[in-house]
Structures are given as structure tokens and as C-alpha cells.
Design a protein around this motif. Structure first.
Motif, PDB file in Angstrom:
ATOM      1  N   PRO A   1      44.799  39.561  29.082  1.00  0.00           N
ATOM      2  CA  PRO A   1      45.001  38.228  29.674  1.00  0.00           C
ATOM      3  C   PRO A   1      44.457  38.156  31.095  1.00  0.00           C
ATOM      4  CG  PRO A   1      46.987  38.949  28.539  1.00  0.00           C
ATOM      5  CD  PRO A   1      46.056  40.125  28.544  1.00  0.00           C
ATOM      6  N   VAL A   2      43.821  37.041  31.419  1.00  0.00           N
ATOM      7  CA  VAL A   2      43.159  36.901  32.713  1.00  0.00           C
ATOM      8  C   VAL A   2      44.164  36.990  33.869  1.00  0.00           C
ATOM      9  CG1 VAL A   2      43.219  34.371  32.794  1.00  0.00           C
ATOM     10  CG2 VAL A   2      41.348  35.612  33.939  1.00  0.00           C
ATOM     11  N   ASP A   3      45.406  36.564  33.656  1.00  0.00           N
ATOM     12  CA  ASP A   3      46.404  36.666  34.722  1.00  0.00           C
ATOM     13  C   ASP A   3      46.791  38.118  34.995  1.00  0.00           C
ATOM     14  OD1 ASP A   3      46.964  34.020  35.763  1.00  0.00           O
ATOM     15  OD2 ASP A   3      47.663  33.529  33.757  1.00  0.00           O
ATOM     16  N   LYS A   4      46.762  38.946  33.978  1.00  0.00           N
ATOM     17  CA  LYS A   4      47.031  40.375  34.179  1.00  0.00           C
ATOM     18  C   LYS A   4      45.883  41.013  34.961  1.00  0.00           C
ATOM     19  CE  LYS A   4      48.392  44.605  31.804  1.00  0.00           C
ATOM     20  NZ  LYS A   4      48.712  45.254  30.501  1.00  0.00           N
ATOM     21  N   LYS A   5      44.654  40.614  34.639  1.00  0.00           N
ATOM     22  CA  LYS A   5      43.499  41.122  35.388  1.00  0.00           C
ATOM     23  C   LYS A   5      43.581  40.694  36.849  1.00  0.00           C
ATOM     24  CE  LYS A   5      40.276  41.092  31.458  1.00  0.00           C
ATOM     25  NZ  LYS A   5      38.980  40.620  30.948  1.00  0.00           N
ATOM     26  N   LYS A   6      44.060  39.466  37.060  1.00  0.00           N
ATOM     27  CA  LYS A   6      44.189  38.944  38.426  1.00  0.00           C
ATOM     28  C   LYS A   6      45.100  39.836  39.262  1.00  0.00           C
ATOM     29  CE  LYS A   6      45.425  34.704  40.949  1.00  0.00           C
ATOM     30  NZ  LYS A   6      46.041  33.360  40.831  1.00  0.00           N
ATOM     31  N   ALA A   7      46.163  40.330  38.659  1.00  0.00           N
ATOM     32  CA  ALA A   7      47.105  41.192  39.374  1.00  0.00           C
ATOM     33  C   ALA A   7      46.505  42.566  39.687  1.00  0.00           C
ATOM     34  CB  ALA A   7      48.378  41.350  38.543  1.00  0.00           C
ATOM     35  N   LEU A   8      45.492  42.968  38.930  1.00  0.00           N
ATOM     36  CA  LEU A   8      44.890  44.296  39.106  1.00  0.00           C
ATOM     37  C   LEU A   8      43.705  44.304  40.070  1.00  0.00           C
ATOM     38  CD1 LEU A   8      44.843  45.387  35.342  1.00  0.00           C
ATOM     39  CD2 LEU A   8      46.354  46.297  37.125  1.00  0.00           C
ATOM     40  N   ALA A   9      43.029  43.164  40.204  1.00  0.00           N
ATOM     41  CA  ALA A   9      41.775  43.107  40.977  1.00  0.00           C
ATOM     42  C   ALA A   9      42.018  43.156  42.482  1.00  0.00           C
ATOM     43  CB  ALA A   9      41.012  41.841  40.617  1.00  0.00           C
ATOM     44  N   GLN A  10      41.035  43.715  43.200  1.00  0.00           N
ATOM     45  CA  GLN A  10      41.114  43.739  44.667  1.00  0.00           C
ATOM     46  C   GLN A  10      40.686  42.405  45.275  1.00  0.00           C
ATOM     47  OE1 GLN A  10      39.817  46.712  42.957  1.00  0.00           O
ATOM     48  NE2 GLN A  10      41.993  47.189  43.175  1.00  0.00           N
ATOM     49  N   GLN A  11      39.728  41.733  44.651  1.00  0.00           N
ATOM     50  CA  GLN A  11      39.257  40.429  45.131  1.00  0.00           C
ATOM     51  C   GLN A  11      39.239  39.450  43.960  1.00  0.00           C
ATOM     52  OE1 GLN A  11      38.889  39.945  48.256  1.00  0.00           O
ATOM     53  NE2 GLN A  11      38.592  41.997  49.085  1.00  0.00           N
ATOM     54  N   VAL A  12      39.722  38.237  44.197  1.00  0.00           N
ATOM     55  CA  VAL A  12      39.770  37.218  43.146  1.00  0.00           C
ATOM     56  C   VAL A  12      38.968  35.996  43.590  1.00  0.00           C
ATOM     57  CG1 VAL A  12      41.239  35.668  41.791  1.00  0.00           C
ATOM     58  CG2 VAL A  12      42.024  37.996  42.321  1.00  0.00           C
ATOM     59  N   ILE A  13      38.023  35.599  42.755  1.00  0.00           N
ATOM     60  CA  ILE A  13      37.205  34.411  43.001  1.00  0.00           C
ATOM     61  C   ILE A  13      37.697  33.325  42.046  1.00  0.00           C
ATOM     62  CG2 ILE A  13      34.872  33.438  42.921  1.00  0.00           C
ATOM     63  CD1 ILE A  13      33.921  36.454  43.333  1.00  0.00           C
ATOM     64  N   ASP A  14      38.325  32.296  42.595  1.00  0.00           N
ATOM     65  CA  ASP A  14      38.877  31.216  41.770  1.00  0.00           C
ATOM     66  C   ASP A  14      37.766  30.228  41.436  1.00  0.00           C
ATOM     67  OD1 ASP A  14      40.131  28.940  40.722  1.00  0.00           O
ATOM     68  OD2 ASP A  14      41.957  29.299  41.875  1.00  0.00           O
ATOM     69  N   ASN A  15      37.397  30.187  40.159  1.00  0.00           N
ATOM     70  CA  ASN A  15      36.287  29.351  39.707  1.00  0.00           C
ATOM     71  C   ASN A  15      36.767  28.086  38.994  1.00  0.00           C
ATOM     72  OD1 ASN A  15      33.490  28.783  39.329  1.00  0.00           O
ATOM     73  ND2 ASN A  15      33.605  29.594  37.239  1.00  0.00           N
ATOM     74  N   SER A  16      37.980  27.649  39.313  1.00  0.00           N
ATOM     75  CA  SER A  16      38.515  26.459  38.636  1.00  0.00           C
ATOM     76  C   SER A  16      38.214  25.172  39.393  1.00  0.00           C
ATOM     77  CB  SER A  16      40.026  26.597  38.424  1.00  0.00           C
ATOM     78  OG  SER A  16      40.697  26.789  39.656  1.00  0.00           O
ATOM     79  N   GLY A  17      37.649  25.294  40.606  1.00  0.00           N
ATOM     80  CA  GLY A  17      37.309  24.110  41.395  1.00  0.00           C
ATOM     81  C   GLY A  17      35.853  23.729  41.238  1.00  0.00           C
ATOM     82  N   THR A  18      35.272  23.208  42.305  1.00  0.00           N
ATOM     83  CA  THR A  18      33.872  22.803  42.257  1.00  0.00           C
ATOM     84  C   THR A  18      32.965  24.018  42.412  1.00  0.00           C
ATOM     85  OG1 THR A  18      33.659  22.509  44.653  1.00  0.00           O
ATOM     86  CG2 THR A  18      34.485  20.618  43.375  1.00  0.00           C
ATOM     87  N   LEU A  19      31.705  23.812  42.061  1.00  0.00           N
ATOM     88  CA  LEU A  19      30.710  24.872  42.211  1.00  0.00           C
ATOM     89  C   LEU A  19      30.586  25.289  43.677  1.00  0.00           C
ATOM     90  CD1 LEU A  19      28.932  26.289  40.102  1.00  0.00           C
ATOM     91  CD2 LEU A  19      27.072  24.764  40.747  1.00  0.00           C
ATOM     92  N   GLU A  20      30.676  24.314  44.564  1.00  0.00           N
ATOM     93  CA  GLU A  20      30.574  24.607  46.002  1.00  0.00           C
ATOM     94  C   GLU A  20      31.763  25.428  46.475  1.00  0.00           C
ATOM     95  OE1 GLU A  20      28.811  25.284  49.217  1.00  0.00           O
ATOM     96  OE2 GLU A  20      27.780  24.077  47.704  1.00  0.00           O
TER      97      GLU A  20
END
Length: 200
Positions: free
Chosen positions: A164-183
Motif C-alpha cells: 500500500p502506498v501509505d505504508k511506503k510513505k511511512a518508510l520513505a526518506q523523502q515524499v513527493i506529493d503528486n496529487s496537486g498541480t504539475l507545478e
């Protein structure tokens, strides 16, 4: 050479972030390409696939029949495990050779390994840090159905075949949230890249 694992989950937009990093000058190894190369026509990898899954696993043009294999592994955990036991050692071997070559040539101080299944194959222990491209589950499901014209059931089968992506989120050192605009995404990537440059 500093190694960064770049990962995500299906339909989170990792390819978009990969292209942004390349535009900034990052050196990226495409691990999907590596995975394709190890089962290219005539390779020992493809021979192993055919031996394990039968002649239907090889298409008329001599390549691995990805649709056939995909249908098998997404519905049968035992088949999925069998495929992984063939592919993962071959992929790790090819990646290790490429990384050693880069280190010998001093080609770059930092390399990104674009690896969709980084956590699934437990490759996070081979990199110095992990950057995760993230979107919430509901966004992921919606994007996958729209992008691939899947039914909800087909999309869920593919999503649930990964951690699950939320489990990966807890493991990663840096998180890039791609749910907003491309900018918005581009600004996050630019900021992380600039910070990385100060530490190399």
C-alpha cells in the motif's frame, strides 16, 4: 556514488517525476528497462520464464508475452512468487553491474534508480535513501481506472499486488506529493534536487 531509490505505486505519477529529474540533470537508471532486458528474446531469463510457465509465455515475435504473464500473476500469488524468484536475481545482477561500471567511470556523484517495486523487492537496503512519489489511495484508484480503462476490480487487483502506498510513505526518506498541480510537483522536485546538490 550516492544512490537514491525513486519509487511510487502504480498510477502515482513516478514517470512524471523521473522526467522532471532528468530535466534538472539527474542521472537515472530505468529499472523497468533492466527488467525488460533480462527477459529479452534469446536471454537465459526468457528461457527460464518459458520453462516455468510454458510455451504460451513467449509471444509469436519471440518476446515474453506480458499480457499472458500479467493475467497469471495478478490472480495467483503462487505464480507471482514463481515469476519473482526468476526475475529478481537477474535484475539485481544487471543493476549491480551497471552501478559498478558507473563507479569505475566516475560518471556521476549521485544516481537515481527508478524502481517501481523497490520496497516489494526489498531493494531499499541497497540505496542510501528513498524518494517516494505519492498520491492518496482514492486518487491512485481513479487515475489507474481512467488511464488504463480498467474496471474497479481490475484496478484494485493491480493496486493490491503492491505494498500500500501509505505504508511506503511511512518508510520513505523523502515524499513527493503528486496529487496537486504539475507545478506543485515540479516545485517539490526542484527543492529536493537543490537540497541534494548542497550535500554532494
Amino acid at each position: 556514488m550516492y544512490r537514491i531509490g525513486l519509487t511510487g505505486s502504480i498510477a502515482t505519477g513516478k514517470s512524471t517525476v523521473t522526467n522532471m529529474l532528468k530535466e534538472l540533470g539527474a542521472f537515472v537508471i530505468d529499472c523497468d528497462k533492466t527488467a525488460r532486458d533480462v527477459v529479452a528474446p534469446g536471454t537465459r531469463g526468457l528461457a527460464k520464464i518459458e520453462a516455468a510457465f510454458g510455451k504460451d509465455a513467449v509471444a509469436a515475435d519471440g518476446s515474453m508475452d506480458r499480457v499472458y504473464i500479467g493475467d497469471l500473476v495478478f490472480r495467483d500469488p503462487g505464480m507471482k512468487k514463481r515469476l519473482e524468484n526468476i526475475l529478481f536475481p537477474l535484475i539485481f545482477e544487471a543493476l549491480n553491474e551497471e552501478l559498478l561500471r558507473l563507479e569505475r567511470e566516475s560518471a556521476t556523484p549521485v544516481v537515481f534508480l527508478d524502481m517501481p517495486l523497490l520496497y516489494e523487492v526489498k531493494y531499499d537496503s541497497y540505496v542510501d535513501e528513498v524518494w517516494l512519489v505519492y498520491v492518496p489511495f482514492e486518487v491512485q484508484l481513479s487515475r489507474l481506472m481512467k488511464r488504463n480503462d480498467y474496471t474497479k476490480e481490475e484496478a484494485l487487483l493491480r493496486i493490491h499486488s503492491q505494498i500500500p502506498v501509505d505504508k511506503k510513505k511511512a518508510l520513505a526518506q523523502q515524499v513527493i506529493d503528486n496529487s496537486g498541480t504539475l507545478e506543485d510537483t515540479k516545485e517539490q522536485v526542484r527543492s529536493l534536487w537543490e537540497t541534494l546538490q548542497t550535500h554532494l
